[in-house]
Design a protein around this motif. Structure first.
Motif, PDB file in Angstrom:
ATOM      1  N   ASP A 229       3.968  -8.980  23.141  1.00 49.07           N
ATOM      2  CA  ASP A 229       4.941  -8.133  23.825  1.00 49.07           C
ATOM      3  C   ASP A 229       4.880  -6.697  23.312  1.00 49.07           C
ATOM      4  O   ASP A 229       4.084  -6.359  22.434  1.00 49.07           O
ATOM      5  CB  ASP A 229       6.358  -8.704  23.721  1.00 49.07           C
ATOM      6  N   TYR A 230       5.755  -5.856  23.884  1.00 48.36           N
ATOM      7  CA  TYR A 230       5.703  -4.422  23.600  1.00 48.36           C
ATOM      8  C   TYR A 230       6.037  -4.108  22.143  1.00 48.36           C
ATOM      9  O   TYR A 230       5.561  -3.102  21.585  1.00 48.36           O
ATOM     10  CB  TYR A 230       6.659  -3.676  24.532  1.00 48.36           C
ATOM     11  N   GLN A 233       2.909  -4.439  20.273  1.00 48.12           N
ATOM     12  CA  GLN A 233       2.030  -3.326  20.644  1.00 48.12           C
ATOM     13  C   GLN A 233       2.465  -2.035  19.951  1.00 48.12           C
ATOM     14  O   GLN A 233       1.622  -1.251  19.505  1.00 48.12           O
ATOM     15  CB  GLN A 233       2.040  -3.159  22.158  1.00 48.12           C
ATOM     16  N   ASP A 234       3.775  -1.812  19.865  1.00 48.12           N
ATOM     17  CA  ASP A 234       4.277  -0.615  19.183  1.00 48.12           C
ATOM     18  C   ASP A 234       3.842  -0.598  17.719  1.00 48.12           C
ATOM     19  O   ASP A 234       3.429   0.446  17.190  1.00 48.12           O
ATOM     20  CB  ASP A 234       5.802  -0.558  19.269  1.00 48.12           C
ATOM     21  N   ARG A 250      -3.610   2.110  26.104  1.00 49.29           N
ATOM     22  CA  ARG A 250      -2.594   1.054  26.094  1.00 49.29           C
ATOM     23  C   ARG A 250      -2.395   0.503  27.499  1.00 49.29           C
ATOM     24  O   ARG A 250      -2.242   1.263  28.458  1.00 49.29           O
ATOM     25  CB  ARG A 250      -1.274   1.594  25.545  1.00 49.29           C
ATOM     26  N   ASP A 252       0.138  -1.823  29.419  1.00 51.63           N
ATOM     27  CA  ASP A 252       1.481  -2.348  29.159  1.00 51.63           C
ATOM     28  C   ASP A 252       2.234  -2.504  30.469  1.00 51.63           C
ATOM     29  O   ASP A 252       2.252  -1.588  31.302  1.00 51.63           O
ATOM     30  CB  ASP A 252       2.220  -1.382  28.230  1.00 51.63           C
ATOM     31  N   ARG A 254       5.257  -2.340  30.861  1.00 51.07           N
ATOM     32  CA  ARG A 254       6.400  -1.426  30.883  1.00 51.07           C
ATOM     33  C   ARG A 254       6.004  -0.024  31.338  1.00 51.07           C
ATOM     34  O   ARG A 254       6.872   0.817  31.561  1.00 51.07           O
ATOM     35  CB  ARG A 254       7.021  -1.353  29.482  1.00 51.07           C
ATOM     36  N   GLN A 255       4.712   0.224  31.481  1.00 49.41           N
ATOM     37  CA  GLN A 255       4.264   1.533  31.925  1.00 49.41           C
ATOM     38  C   GLN A 255       4.560   1.728  33.411  1.00 49.41           C
ATOM     39  O   GLN A 255       4.666   0.759  34.179  1.00 49.41           O
ATOM     40  CB  GLN A 255       2.760   1.691  31.685  1.00 49.41           C
ATOM     41  N   ASN A 278      -0.799  -6.243  26.584  1.00 50.77           N
ATOM     42  CA  ASN A 278      -0.283  -7.602  26.703  1.00 50.77           C
ATOM     43  C   ASN A 278      -1.366  -8.523  27.253  1.00 50.77           C
ATOM     44  O   ASN A 278      -2.549  -8.198  27.201  1.00 50.77           O
ATOM     45  CB  ASN A 278       0.980  -7.608  27.572  1.00 50.77           C
TER      46      ASN A 278
END
Length: 694
Positions: A229-230, A233-234, A250, A252, A254-255, A278
């Motif tokens: 998950d993000y 990744q962070d 990246r 993602d 969420r982008q 992800n």
């Protein structure tokens, strides 16, 4: 990159070179269209057409157009009639590389699915403005440099200060060399967070993967890191930046669409990249791929919920096999699948055991102390001791206020009148079904007719409420799905978190308390023990180097394996049991769901023209109408168990049955509302994680 060299992949893609026929894969969800169609190449497009480009083509008639990808070219077609010409080129950028096409085809065939479904995960929607900017930048980079212009010497990059517990460079480069050579490795990460040169704290695993990724990239090879998950990744992106790798691609969910397409185009460039993301990142294009790194492959988030439901781990295994890239599985608690691969020698196990947080066990069922609120006295003392110097993490099983409710008159478990699911309290005073979300207003007990609901059990919110009374004067913070926290500071605080939602603490937690072990072990699914070990190990890994973890309840083999650190021994025993019972991952499974007639035809196709040895069919059995897969219809499900060596044959035969069912439905579809799927339509799911769940 030298002056005059372009990073754009457009010039590298294969051109027709006089060949008259283009082979096109249509972008369609219909399984009967999952094959290549031949189209004529118009003269006006012959100079621009390339393999991998998205095109528009006529389908069924000249007026109706469909989208597709150019897969290849040929001199002639086996089709006897006149070929329709390609209508136009949608994008000049060849979005589909030959490597990703081969991967999509192989992964889809293994799962009895369509390659187009995989490509929709791999290729984001086109953004015209983003694409024009990318092509313009690539054109500027491709312009030849003025030979008379003096060149300025590049300034040396400033070396990043190594973290205190960072992986030694020699170790990173040695492992990276093995990965670039195609080795497959399994690694158990050490516990406790570390501080980066930037002052930010990340998990030790993130620093390890960052060093490996950079070492692979220094060999002019691309590397893909796949994370659940993000938040993971962070952490990895922060570690990469701290060690000098700022130019990271990246991928993602969420982008925004524009950001995703920008990342995709950068991954397409003919330069090695570090790509993180992800589960869909495993399908990212990568120039000269050297290694695939995967963190915590046992996390169910890495299982794709869309057809054909392929787990990122399986896609990574296929891609590594096809490309010759290395594969690196890392986790605090290894999945049964990776442990099986290590036992059969397909991946190599690490040689040195990791450093692990000290774990203590104090079962409340045998301890003499009495309970004082949410936790027994011995756990409360551990919390108070930890709060003297920093934060304390308390992991609980379920979110919400009270996970279970019963009839206040007779004590029977309260069930939803709509779907039969359990009723719980997400917040105090508001009861709703935990399955479908239906509010329990007007609920009545089917046994006694009473309408009073009583709360049972403690969720995360109720635990916070009790801790605020029990530990007055201290901050009590909540982290769950509705109240996510990524990080907390080093000040004293009690952090109540559900499994998987634990935030990272600066410097690590002084103590980690694990509650509700009995409830978690009582989950009715095949992987309950395996999942518990992963949840507990991930939580324990958040403790400070001199912190400790307390298992506050529970007992039995799984708890003992965690407390003693003998998780590998438990996994070996578990795999032996699954082998004897023919449960995954000792064997592969596929669920076949649909109407009774449809499933019967699929099973008959599986046994024709001959029965496959090592293949076993369980069922079919009726699905509960409340099962989401039933969609309110009378459906049945059969489970097919088979050896790995029979996977190709089983997938091919079941896929044939699925295509036949979809093609034969065309005539039966007449009179039905457009776009409405038949509830009795055949559905396949290979390697179904929940097929043996209770």
């Amino acid at each position: 990159m030298q002056a005059g060299e372009t990073t754009c992949s457009c010039l590298d893609a294969e051109a027709p070179n006089g060949r008259a026929v283009a082979e096109v894969l249509l972008d369609s969800a219909l399984p009967q269209l999952d094959h290549l169609f031949d189209y004529a190449i118009p003269e006006d497009l012959a100079g621009e057409l390339r393999v991998g480009q998205r095109v528009r083509v006529p389908f069924r008639n000249q007026q109706r157009k469909a989208f597709g990808y150019v897969i290849g070219f040929s001199e002639s077609s086996s089709f006897g009639g006149e070929l329709s010409p390609i209508a136009d080129i949608v994008s000049a950028v060849p979005q589909l590389t030959p490597e990703i096409w081969s991967l999509a085809r192989a992964v889809a065939d293994r799962a009895g699915g369509s390659a187009g479904d995989i490509l929709r995960l791999a290729i984001p929607p086109r953004q015209i403005r983003v694409e024009k900017q990318h092509l313009a930048l690539a054109g500027e980079q491709a312009e030849p440099a003025d030979p008379a212009a003096p060149s300025e010497p590049a300034e040396p990059a400033e070396a990043a200060e190594p973290a205190e517990t960072a992986l030694p460079d020699a170790d990173a480069h040695e492992i990276a060399g093995r990965l670039v050579g195609g080795e497959r490795l399994a690694f158990t990460a050490t516990h406790s967070p570390i501080r980066l040169p930037t002052g930010e704290w990340v998990g030790g695993w993130a620093a390890r993967l960052a060093h490996l990724a950079i070492a692979v990239h220094e060999q002019r090879r691309s590397v893909i890191a796949v994370l659940p998950d993000y938040r993971d990744q962070d952490q990895l992106q922060s570690a990469l930046a701290a060690f000098g790798a700022d130019d990271v691609v990246r991928v993602d969910a969420r982008q925004s669409n524009g950001e995703r397409y920008t990342s995709f185009l950068r991954a397409l460039d003919r330069v090695p990249r570090i790509i993180i993301g992800n589960r869909s990142a495993v399908y990212a294009p990568a120039h000269e791929l050297g290694a695939i790194l995967m963190w915590d492959d046992g996390d169910p988030v890495l299982a794709e919920p869309l057809s054909p439901y392929v787990h990122a781990r399986d896609s990574a295994l296929v891609r590594a096999e096809q490309s010759g890239a290395g594969l690196f599985f890392a986790a605090h608690a290894r999945s049964a699948e990776v442990e099986r691969l290590a036992l059969i020698g397909y991946v190599k196990d690490q040689e040195n055991p990791p450093r692990r947080t000290r774990v203590f066990h104090a079962d409340a069922s045998v301890a003499p102390d009495a309970f004082a609120g949410r936790v027994p006295d011995f756990a409360a003392r551990t919390i108070r001791e930890g709060l003297r110097t920093g934060p304390v993490l308390v992991q609980v099983a379920t979110p919400g206020y009270a996970p279970v409710s019963v009839c206040g008159d007779c004590g029977d478990l309260a069930r939803c009148t709509a779907c039969g699911g359990p009723i719980g309290f997400r917040v105090a005073g508001r009861a709703a079904c935990r399955w479908c979300g239906e509010h329990a207003a007007g609920w009545a007990c089917q046994g006694c007719g009473g309408n009073r609901l009583a709360e049972r059990g403690m969720g995360s919110a109720r635990t916070v409420e009790q801790f605020e009374r029990q530990f007055r004067g201290f901050r009590v913070l909540l982290s769950d799905g509705d109240h996510p926290r990524e990080r907390v500071d080093a000040r004293p605080a009690i952090v109540v978190a559900t499994r998987g939602a634990e935030p990272l603490a600066a410097g690590g937690y002084r103590a980690v308390i694990l509650l509700d072990a009995e409830r978690l072990l009582g989950l009715e699914h095949l992987r309950a023990g395996e999942d518990c070990l992963r949840w507990w190990e991930n939580a324990a890994a958040l403790a400070a180097p001199d912190g400790h973890c307390l298992m506050a309840s529970g007992g039995g083999p799984v708890v003992q394996a965690f407390v003693t650190g003998r998780i590998d021994e438990w996994l070996h025993s578990e795999l032996r049991d699954r082998q004897a019972l023919r449960y995954p991952p000792a064997v592969r499974v596929a669920s076949v769901t649909g109407g009774p007639a449809e499933v019967d035809r699929a099973i008959a196709a599986l046994h024709a023209p001959d029965r496959l040895p090592g293949v076993e069919v369980l069922g079919p059995t009726p699905l509960d109408p409340s099962d989401p897969a039933a969609r309110g219809a009378k459906l049945v499900r059969a489970i097919v168990r088979f050896e790995y060596a029979r996977g190709t044959d089983v997938a091919k035969r079941l896929r044939g049955a699925l295509v036949a069912d979809a093609a034969g439905a065309s005539s039966r579809q007449k009179g039905r509302a457009p776009g409405r799927a038949r509830p009795e339509a055949l559905r396949l799911r290979f390697d179904d994680r929940g097929v043996f769940d209770g």
